[in-house]
Design a protein around this motif. Structure first.
Motif, PDB file in Angstrom:
ATOM      1  N   SER A  32       0.926  -1.205   0.021  1.00  0.00           N
ATOM      2  CA  SER A  32      -0.007  -0.183  -0.058  1.00  0.00           C
ATOM      3  C   SER A  32       0.642   1.137   0.033  1.00  0.00           C
ATOM      4  O   SER A  32       0.370   2.306  -0.485  1.00  0.00           O
ATOM      5  CB  SER A  32      -1.101   0.023   1.260  1.00  0.00           C
ATOM      6  OG  SER A  32      -0.081  -0.094   2.286  1.00  0.00           O
ATOM      7  N   SER A  33       2.123   1.179   0.611  1.00  0.00           N
ATOM      8  CA  SER A  33       2.878   2.440   0.500  1.00  0.00           C
ATOM      9  C   SER A  33       3.620   2.644  -0.739  1.00  0.00           C
ATOM     10  O   SER A  33       3.654   2.040  -1.636  1.00  0.00           O
ATOM     11  CB  SER A  33       3.855   2.050   1.743  1.00  0.00           C
ATOM     12  OG  SER A  33       4.971   1.169   1.052  1.00  0.00           O
ATOM     13  N   LYS A  37       5.149   0.387  -3.922  1.00  0.00           N
ATOM     14  CA  LYS A  37       4.898   0.169  -5.147  1.00  0.00           C
ATOM     15  C   LYS A  37       5.921   0.587  -6.018  1.00  0.00           C
ATOM     16  O   LYS A  37       5.965  -0.035  -7.197  1.00  0.00           O
ATOM     17  CB  LYS A  37       3.697   1.419  -5.196  1.00  0.00           C
ATOM     18  CG  LYS A  37       2.408   0.987  -4.650  1.00  0.00           C
ATOM     19  CD  LYS A  37       1.508   1.958  -4.736  1.00  0.00           C
ATOM     20  CE  LYS A  37       0.280   1.634  -4.145  1.00  0.00           C
ATOM     21  NZ  LYS A  37      -0.906   2.809  -4.013  1.00  0.00           N
TER      22      LYS A  37
END
Length: 238
Positions: A32-33, A37
């Motif tokens: 999610s960070s 990514k």
């Protein structure tokens, strides 16, 4: 490759006119960070350009093949050096390796308050760029919870002492909170015939599940660690 370049220089290296094989010690699943990514995108670019990519678990291979169906990817498990098979002595627990908050030792110490019949040795030096405050936190937990059955051996561990620790232990505990990599410590446990209790964070648990070499529990939970350690003790011969 290196952290400062985010491994971008690897992509340039893969433009060579000869076949290039890449071994990925980390495989980043959906994160999610922003950092996760970016790392996942660079990872895909490397795998796409490599003549062959080698990973250390079959689930890592399956994940990358879903992302890049035409990429050449193979699993090569990390090796072990078989030692004399361990025979359970008592209820001796071991955490071994570099210390950092992501390793979850603070959660393991809290679990020990509910495991009075067990002993635990935490052995290893603090990781690079990890603040000394984390070691102080571990010492504070041990003191405030009166964990007399816990020993902290903070610092570099010699090969001789490492052998003693693994021969003394009955279970290796890996309470990791973040682990996209595969673990040499886990395979040390396999070498000594030690069952393990690991969390479901990252990729380390995948080898444990595939070879039925221990118990996998939920991460970030001292209660889950307590239950997993008791279960591993109960089913030790398996």
């Amino acid at each position: 490759y290196g952290k400062h370049m985010l491994n971008l220089n690897l992509i340039r290296a893969l433009r060579q006119s000869i076949p290039v094989i890449v071994t990925l010690h980390e495989v980043h699943y959906a994160g999610s960070s922003f950092k996760e990514k970016v790392l996942a995108a660079i990872e895909r670019a490397i795998v796409k350009r490599a003549s062959l990519s080698v990973v250390h678990t079959n689930k890592q291979k399956e994940f990358l093949q879903q992302q890049l169906p035409h990429a050449a990817i193979e699993t090569i498990f990390m090796g072990i050096k078989p030692m004399k098979m361990h025979q359970k002595k008592y209820k001796n627990l071991l955490f071994f390796g570099l210390l950092s908050p992501n390793k979850g030792v603070h959660i393991l110490l809290k679990a020990m308050a509910k495991l009075p019949g067990y002993s635990l040795i935490v052995a290893g030096k603090i990781g690079d760029r990890i603040d000394d405050a984390y070691v102080n936190e571990l010492k504070q937990i041990k003191s405030s919870m009166k964990l007399e059955h816990v020993s902290l051996e903070i610092g570099w561990v010699s090969e001789e002492r490492k052998k003693e620790l693994f021969e003394h232990a009955d279970l290796l505990i890996m309470p990791y909170l973040w682990a996209p990599y595969q673990s040499a410590v886990l395979h040390d446990a396999f070498s000594y015939g030690l069952p393990v209790v690991v969390t479901d964070a990252g990729c380390v648990h995948e080898v444990v599940e595939e070879f039925k070499a221990g118990i996998v529990v939920k991460s970030h939970s001292s209660e889950a660690l307590v239950d997993g350690i008791k279960k591993a003790t109960k089913h030790y011969k398996e």
